[in-house]
Motif scaffolding. Structure first.
Motif, PDB file in Angstrom:
ATOM      1  N   LEU A  80    -103.985 -47.411  36.276  1.00 12.05           N
ATOM      2  CA  LEU A  80    -102.615 -47.164  35.810  1.00 12.05           C
ATOM      3  C   LEU A  80    -102.632 -46.479  34.445  1.00 12.05           C
ATOM      4  CD1 LEU A  80     -99.545 -47.530  36.160  1.00 12.05           C
ATOM      5  CD2 LEU A  80     -99.787 -49.805  35.117  1.00 12.05           C
ATOM      6  N   ASP A  81    -103.460 -46.988  33.554  1.00 12.87           N
ATOM      7  CA  ASP A  81    -103.572 -46.402  32.220  1.00 12.87           C
ATOM      8  C   ASP A  81    -104.070 -44.960  32.303  1.00 12.87           C
ATOM      9  OD1 ASP A  81    -103.615 -46.631  29.276  1.00 12.87           O
ATOM     10  OD2 ASP A  81    -105.779 -46.441  29.523  1.00 12.87           O
ATOM     11  N   SER A  82    -105.092 -44.734  33.152  1.00 10.58           N
ATOM     12  CA  SER A  82    -105.656 -43.390  33.337  1.00 10.58           C
ATOM     13  C   SER A  82    -104.618 -42.429  33.919  1.00 10.58           C
ATOM     14  CB  SER A  82    -106.883 -43.463  34.254  1.00 10.58           C
ATOM     15  OG  SER A  82    -107.301 -42.187  34.660  1.00 10.58           O
ATOM     16  N   LEU A  83    -103.879 -42.884  34.931  1.00 17.60           N
ATOM     17  CA  LEU A  83    -102.878 -42.039  35.595  1.00 17.60           C
ATOM     18  C   LEU A  83    -101.753 -41.657  34.633  1.00 17.60           C
ATOM     19  CD1 LEU A  83    -102.686 -43.895  39.019  1.00 17.60           C
ATOM     20  CD2 LEU A  83    -103.331 -41.492  38.718  1.00 17.60           C
ATOM     21  N   GLN A  84    -101.281 -42.626  33.866  1.00 12.61           N
ATOM     22  CA  GLN A  84    -100.177 -42.354  32.931  1.00 12.61           C
ATOM     23  C   GLN A  84    -100.581 -41.303  31.898  1.00 12.61           C
ATOM     24  OE1 GLN A  84     -99.416 -46.386  31.670  1.00 12.61           O
ATOM     25  NE2 GLN A  84     -97.700 -46.636  33.091  1.00 12.61           N
ATOM     26  N   LYS A  85    -101.814 -41.399  31.423  1.00  7.05           N
ATOM     27  CA  LYS A  85    -102.296 -40.420  30.437  1.00  7.05           C
ATOM     28  C   LYS A  85    -102.454 -39.032  31.046  1.00  7.05           C
ATOM     29  CE  LYS A  85    -104.684 -43.752  27.485  1.00  7.05           C
ATOM     30  NZ  LYS A  85    -105.998 -44.347  27.129  1.00  7.05           N
ATOM     31  N   ARG A  86    -103.010 -38.993  32.269  1.00 10.79           N
ATOM     32  CA  ARG A  86    -103.262 -37.693  32.913  1.00 10.79           C
ATOM     33  C   ARG A  86    -101.980 -37.008  33.366  1.00 10.79           C
ATOM     34  NH1 ARG A  86    -107.776 -39.907  36.920  1.00 10.79           N
ATOM     35  NH2 ARG A  86    -107.970 -37.790  37.740  1.00 10.79           N
ATOM     36  N   LEU A  87    -100.949 -37.819  33.625  1.00 13.18           N
ATOM     37  CA  LEU A  87     -99.692 -37.241  34.111  1.00 13.18           C
ATOM     38  C   LEU A  87     -98.664 -37.025  33.008  1.00 13.18           C
ATOM     39  CD1 LEU A  87     -99.354 -39.177  37.497  1.00 13.18           C
ATOM     40  CD2 LEU A  87     -99.900 -36.754  37.180  1.00 13.18           C
ATOM     41  N   GLU A  88     -99.075 -37.218  31.765  1.00 13.07           N
ATOM     42  CA  GLU A  88     -98.190 -36.867  30.656  1.00 13.07           C
ATOM     43  C   GLU A  88     -97.934 -35.363  30.692  1.00 13.07           C
ATOM     44  OE1 GLU A  88    -100.106 -38.221  27.145  1.00 13.07           O
ATOM     45  OE2 GLU A  88     -99.564 -40.327  27.441  1.00 13.07           O
ATOM     46  N   LYS A  89     -96.782 -34.970  30.209  1.00 14.81           N
ATOM     47  CA  LYS A  89     -96.345 -33.576  30.324  1.00 14.81           C
ATOM     48  C   LYS A  89     -97.398 -32.585  29.823  1.00 14.81           C
ATOM     49  CE  LYS A  89     -92.025 -31.062  29.837  1.00 14.81           C
ATOM     50  NZ  LYS A  89     -90.669 -31.066  29.261  1.00 14.81           N
ATOM     51  N   GLU A 142    -102.771 -28.297  41.799  1.00 16.67           N
ATOM     52  CA  GLU A 142    -101.631 -28.823  42.568  1.00 16.67           C
ATOM     53  C   GLU A 142    -102.031 -29.940  43.527  1.00 16.67           C
ATOM     54  OE1 GLU A 142     -98.250 -27.038  45.598  1.00 16.67           O
ATOM     55  OE2 GLU A 142     -99.149 -25.696  44.112  1.00 16.67           O
ATOM     56  N   ASP A 143    -103.144 -29.770  44.240  1.00 17.18           N
ATOM     57  CA  ASP A 143    -103.577 -30.787  45.212  1.00 17.18           C
ATOM     58  C   ASP A 143    -103.936 -32.095  44.517  1.00 17.18           C
ATOM     59  OD1 ASP A 143    -103.196 -29.081  47.341  1.00 17.18           O
ATOM     60  OD2 ASP A 143    -105.268 -28.373  47.373  1.00 17.18           O
ATOM     61  N   GLN A 144    -104.670 -31.990  43.408  1.00 15.80           N
ATOM     62  CA  GLN A 144    -105.075 -33.189  42.681  1.00 15.80           C
ATOM     63  C   GLN A 144    -103.863 -33.870  42.050  1.00 15.80           C
ATOM     64  OE1 GLN A 144    -107.294 -36.127  41.900  1.00 15.80           O
ATOM     65  NE2 GLN A 144    -108.356 -34.366  42.740  1.00 15.80           N
ATOM     66  N   LEU A 145    -102.913 -33.074  41.602  1.00 14.90           N
ATOM     67  CA  LEU A 145    -101.686 -33.615  41.018  1.00 14.90           C
ATOM     68  C   LEU A 145    -100.940 -34.477  42.028  1.00 14.90           C
ATOM     69  CD1 LEU A 145     -99.860 -33.604  38.488  1.00 14.90           C
ATOM     70  CD2 LEU A 145     -98.686 -31.620  39.469  1.00 14.90           C
ATOM     71  N   SER A 186    -110.528 -37.718  42.036  1.00 16.77           N
ATOM     72  CA  SER A 186    -109.510 -38.435  41.255  1.00 16.77           C
ATOM     73  C   SER A 186    -110.126 -39.447  40.296  1.00 16.77           C
ATOM     74  CB  SER A 186    -108.529 -39.151  42.188  1.00 16.77           C
ATOM     75  OG  SER A 186    -109.136 -40.298  42.774  1.00 16.77           O
ATOM     76  N   GLY A 187    -111.304 -39.972  40.642  1.00 14.65           N
ATOM     77  CA  GLY A 187    -111.976 -40.944  39.783  1.00 14.65           C
ATOM     78  C   GLY A 187    -111.294 -42.292  39.710  1.00 14.65           C
ATOM     79  N   LEU A 188    -110.418 -42.586  40.678  1.00 13.89           N
ATOM     80  CA  LEU A 188    -109.666 -43.855  40.641  1.00 13.89           C
ATOM     81  C   LEU A 188    -110.521 -45.005  41.177  1.00 13.89           C
ATOM     82  CD1 LEU A 188    -106.200 -42.537  41.877  1.00 13.89           C
ATOM     83  CD2 LEU A 188    -106.869 -43.107  39.528  1.00 13.89           C
ATOM     84  N   LEU A 189    -110.597 -46.079  40.410  1.00 11.92           N
ATOM     85  CA  LEU A 189    -111.418 -47.233  40.782  1.00 11.92           C
ATOM     86  C   LEU A 189    -110.880 -47.912  42.036  1.00 11.92           C
ATOM     87  CD1 LEU A 189    -111.855 -48.829  37.242  1.00 11.92           C
ATOM     88  CD2 LEU A 189    -113.357 -47.203  38.372  1.00 11.92           C
ATOM     89  N   SER A 190    -109.561 -47.956  42.171  1.00 10.17           N
ATOM     90  CA  SER A 190    -108.933 -48.671  43.288  1.00 10.17           C
ATOM     91  C   SER A 190    -109.193 -48.008  44.631  1.00 10.17           C
ATOM     92  CB  SER A 190    -107.419 -48.777  43.069  1.00 10.17           C
ATOM     93  OG  SER A 190    -107.128 -49.310  41.809  1.00 10.17           O
ATOM     94  N   LEU A 191    -109.647 -46.763  44.613  1.00  9.94           N
ATOM     95  CA  LEU A 191    -109.906 -46.040  45.864  1.00  9.94           C
ATOM     96  C   LEU A 191    -111.368 -46.082  46.279  1.00  9.94           C
ATOM     97  CD1 LEU A 191    -107.641 -42.884  45.384  1.00  9.94           C
ATOM     98  CD2 LEU A 191    -107.252 -44.816  46.920  1.00  9.94           C
ATOM     99  N   LYS A 192    -112.213 -46.712  45.468  1.00 12.20           N
ATOM    100  CA  LYS A 192    -113.621 -46.823  45.835  1.00 12.20           C
ATOM    101  C   LYS A 192    -113.766 -47.679  47.102  1.00 12.20           C
ATOM    102  CE  LYS A 192    -115.476 -44.928  42.030  1.00 12.20           C
ATOM    103  NZ  LYS A 192    -116.299 -43.712  42.046  1.00 12.20           N
ATOM    104  N   LYS A 193    -114.709 -47.303  47.948  1.00 11.77           N
ATOM    105  CA  LYS A 193    -115.010 -48.128  49.121  1.00 11.77           C
ATOM    106  C   LYS A 193    -115.575 -49.467  48.653  1.00 11.77           C
ATOM    107  CE  LYS A 193    -113.983 -45.140  52.403  1.00 11.77           C
ATOM    108  NZ  LYS A 193    -112.957 -45.395  53.424  1.00 11.77           N
ATOM    109  N   LYS A 194    -115.244 -50.531  49.392  1.00 10.86           N
ATOM    110  CA  LYS A 194    -115.601 -51.877  48.942  1.00 10.86           C
ATOM    111  C   LYS A 194    -116.417 -52.639  49.981  1.00 10.86           C
ATOM    112  CE  LYS A 194    -111.146 -52.187  46.520  1.00 10.86           C
ATOM    113  NZ  LYS A 194    -110.562 -50.959  47.077  1.00 10.86           N
ATOM    114  N   ILE A 195    -117.378 -53.412  49.480  1.00  9.28           N
ATOM    115  CA  ILE A 195    -118.121 -54.380  50.283  1.00  9.28           C
ATOM    116  C   ILE A 195    -118.010 -55.717  49.551  1.00  9.28           C
ATOM    117  CG2 ILE A 195    -120.369 -55.047  51.237  1.00  9.28           C
ATOM    118  CD1 ILE A 195    -121.149 -52.044  51.053  1.00  9.28           C
ATOM    119  N   PHE A 196    -117.654 -56.772  50.276  1.00 12.09           N
ATOM    120  CA  PHE A 196    -117.519 -58.091  49.669  1.00 12.09           C
ATOM    121  C   PHE A 196    -118.753 -58.931  49.999  1.00 12.09           C
ATOM    122  CE2 PHE A 196    -113.084 -56.860  50.970  1.00 12.09           C
ATOM    123  CZ  PHE A 196    -112.682 -56.460  49.701  1.00 12.09           C
TER     124      PHE A 196
END
Length: 357
Positions: free
Chosen positions: A138-147, A155-158, A189-199
């Motif tokens: 969330l912190d990363s996205l807010q910073k990257r999407l600042e004007k 465009e695709d990554q946006l 995108s480098g988003l942690l929440s989208l990484k594949k997971k193994i429990f």
């Protein structure tokens, strides 16, 4: 390509013990206090594959080279890591570099091993880690999407970043992005929440065969597909034994596969990976590729020149290669095919690339 799995979890859940067992080393500190692993330990492990052994025998190869998997032991996260608690920012940055996240979860009782929480609760523990990763996103996205920063994003990554932000802000399942966007875009995108997971549920020796009340509760919520039951302590013990002793001990405690074998198998599944082989008198070698990889891209794993000058791929299935006892008889028996640029390499293919230099 080698793939990299980061082992994450709360402090003292057994991450470093598992890392030492998987990599057959004692590189990682395994102490009974939080943050004993400060910088991540990295271990590169050969991927066991019986097919490689058989191909090497058939081709009487001088060398046999396994493909590899890297394990990264990332220090224990705590609640508030996304705000820097417990060295959290540094640890979260290490997670961005891995292909898949191995969530190590405490599923055992012990008065001897310090717990950062007063009770054992695997679901709560996982939610703490995933919440911290989502807050970091969330912190990363807010910073990257600042004007001022938007103009530097294509465009695709946006679009990926905007949909991800909407999911986090409105409590939607961020996993929907896997259905809406290409894997390459999501990786960028480098988003942690989208990484594949193994429990990985870390249990005591008595629970290794059938699990326990903690694993039952966890699997009821998260399912069996991406969940493994492992005892890090037992894995460490197994690694101290010779092959025959290892087999006898595993049989005695009801363990069919080692934790390493199970993790590799699960890793290939969640990351959608395949293996192809090259085999000849000099060497037999395994190569890791993405599923649905076309022949020229597979050739690039060996050398980028192979992709640039690709002509054809001499192709024999593993079973046909073994049955025919090598290249010569595979050709004579009509089992070798010449495949072009659009051929999708299958798991177990034995390949020889023709290319222009």
């Amino acid at each position: 390509m080698s793939f990299k799995c980061g082992i994450v979890g709360l402090p003292n859940v057994g991450k470093s013990t598992l890392f030492n067992a998987l990599t057959n080393s004692s590189k990682a500190q395994a102490a009974n206090f939080p943050f004993c692993t400060i910088d991540p330990n990295i271990g590169v492990v050969p991927v066991p594959d019986e097919r490689l052994d058989q191909l090497s025998k058939v081709s009487t190869s001088k060398k046999k080279i396994n493909t590899t998997i890297s394990f990264v032991d990332i220090a224990g996260l705590v609640k508030g890591a996304s705000k820097g608690e417990g060295l959290g920012n540094k640890f979260l940055s290490h997670i961005r570099e891995v292909d898949a996240i191995v969530h190590m979860i405490r599923c055992f009782d012990s008065d001897d091993i310090q717990n950062v929480n007063p009770t054992v609760d695997p679901i709560r523990d996982l939610e703490i880690i995933e919440t911290e990763m989502m807050l970091a996103d969330l912190d990363s996205l807010q910073k990257r999407l600042e004007k001022n920063n938007k103009k530097n994003i294509d465009e695709d990554q946006l679009k990926v970043l905007e949909v991800a932000l909407d999911c986090i802000n409105n409590n939607k399942n961020i996993e929907i992005l896997h259905d809406e966007f290409e894997k390459k875009l999501l990786n960028q995108s480098g988003l942690l929440s989208l990484k594949k997971k193994i429990f990985v549920c870390n249990v005591d020796e008595g629970s290794i065969e059938n699990g326990n009340k903690y694993t039952d509760t966890f699997i009821k919520k998260y399912g069996k597909n991406n969940t493994l039951i492992v005892s890090a302590d037992i894995e460490n013990q197994i690694n101290q034994l010779e092959n025959k002793e290892k087999e006898n001990y595993m049989q005695m405690i009801g363990l069919k596969k080692t934790g390493l074998d199970m993790l590799i198998q699960k890793g290939y599944k969640v990351l959608e990976l395949n293996t192809f082989f090259t085999s000849g008198p000099e060497e037999t070698r395994a190569w890791t590729i993405q599923k649905n990889c076309k022949a020229p891209k597979a050739a690039a794993e060996i050398h980028t020149d192979f992709e640039k000058g690709f002509i054809k791929a001499e192709t024999v299935s593993y079973d046909d290669f073994i049955f025919s006892q090598g290249w010569v008889n595979s050709k004579a028996n009509g089992k070798m095919r010449l495949e072009g640029k659009d051929y999708i390499v299958k798991d177990g293919d034995v390949l020889n690339f023709r290319f222009n230099t």
